[in-house]
Design an enzyme around this catalytic site. Structure first.
Site, short mmCIF file in Angstrom:
data_model
loop_
_atom_site.label_atom_id
_atom_site.label_comp_id
_atom_site.label_asym_id
_atom_site.label_seq_id
_atom_site.Cartn_x
_atom_site.Cartn_y
_atom_site.Cartn_z
N SER A 70 0.81 -1.23 0.00
CA SER A 70 0.00 0.00 0.00
C SER A 70 0.84 1.27 0.00
O SER A 70 0.33 2.35 -0.31
CB SER A 70 -0.94 0.01 1.21
OG SER A 70 -0.21 0.17 2.41
N LYS A 141 0.87 4.60 6.83
CA LYS A 141 0.29 5.45 5.79
C LYS A 141 0.98 6.81 5.84
O LYS A 141 1.77 7.11 6.73
CB LYS A 141 -1.22 5.64 5.99
CG LYS A 141 -2.04 4.35 6.05
CD LYS A 141 -2.07 3.61 4.73
CE LYS A 141 -2.91 2.33 4.83
NZ LYS A 141 -2.81 1.50 3.61
#
Length: 256
Positions: A70, A141
């Site tokens: 990701s 993230k």
């Protein structure tokens, strides 16, 4: 006389050397004690090193295994990164563009999965050393919006806007667009809007807009900032800097 002396000499030479055997036996005792003390010192040193490493991981810097793609190409599957746990301990707060590790319980995951206490403890210890995948509730993230920011997708050129300013995200995965999901949100104070660098392969704040919390991650759930890649050696070094958010102004009190 000679015939009588010879047996006497043979008797004396063949007699058991009792004193010599006892001396040899007693000389082996210090050797055993030395070996035992050496093992104890080694075990104590190993235990002290383990405690030091665990304390370092708990409070200062923690290795973290990247489990998914990701955050490609910034971070790749199997990378071991070093998470700076002191980055936000002394009044500092996460900034736009920071790559952080956080506990997604209550934002990305509504309830932490139940695990066996013993298994969970062992897994937690191994994960804190970067040896196994992190807990299912831990995520990595990039901070795209901080408290008060208005984050919009997208402008006419397909770029994300933060506080009315388009952001040229130079860290995006090659060929990716900033987002195929359109949104227009204001980040509540004390929370963060998180997105992965590989947008088409990232479940992030966008995927939790309709859930409790709206995909916002509380600042106090941030574990630390990713500052370095520690493994593999060919990728060893600090995370690349980005000036993507340099032109974004501070959030206003009201948003149109």
């Amino acid at each position: 006389m000679d015939t009588e002396a010879k047996p006497s000499e043979r008797d004396r030479s063949s007699a058991p050397a009792t004193g010599s055997e006892e001396g040899s036996r007693f000389s082996r005792i210090p050797d055993r004690l030395t070996a035992s003390l050496s093992w104890r010192r080694t075990a104590a040193l190993g235990a002290a090193c383990a405690v030091f490493v665990l304390l370092l991981s708990a409070f200062v810097v923690q290795p973290f295994l990247i489990p998914s793609g990701s955050m490609e190409s910034t971070l790749r599957v199997g990378d071991r990164v070093l998470v700076n746990k002191l980055a936000y301990r002394f009044g500092s707060v996460p900034q736009r563009g920071d790559v952080v590790v956080f506990d997604g319980t209550g934002s990305f995951v509504q309830e932490a999965p139940r695990v066996n206490p013993v298994t969970g403890l062992l897994h937690g210890a191994a994960a804190s050393l970067g040896l196994v995948r992190p807990a299912e509730t831990d995520y990595v993230k990039r901070v795209v919006g901080v408290g008060g920011d208005r984050v919009v997708c997208c402008d006419r050129r397909g770029r994300i806007e933060v506080n009315g300013r388009p952001v040229d995200e130079d860290y995006l995965y090659p060929g990716d667009v900033p987002s195929r999901v359109r949104f227009d949100i204001v980040v509540p104070d004390g929370t963060l809007w998180m997105m992965g660098d590989h947008r088409s392969n990232s479940r992030d704040s966008r995927d939790h807009l309709g859930e409790p919390g709206g995909g916002m991650v509380p600042v106090d759930r941030v574990i630390g900032r990713v500052d370095w890649i520690g493994w593999p050696l060919r990728r060893l070094g600090p995370l690349p800097d980005s000036a993507a958010f340099a032109g974004v102004r501070a959030p206003g009190r009201a948003h149109g």
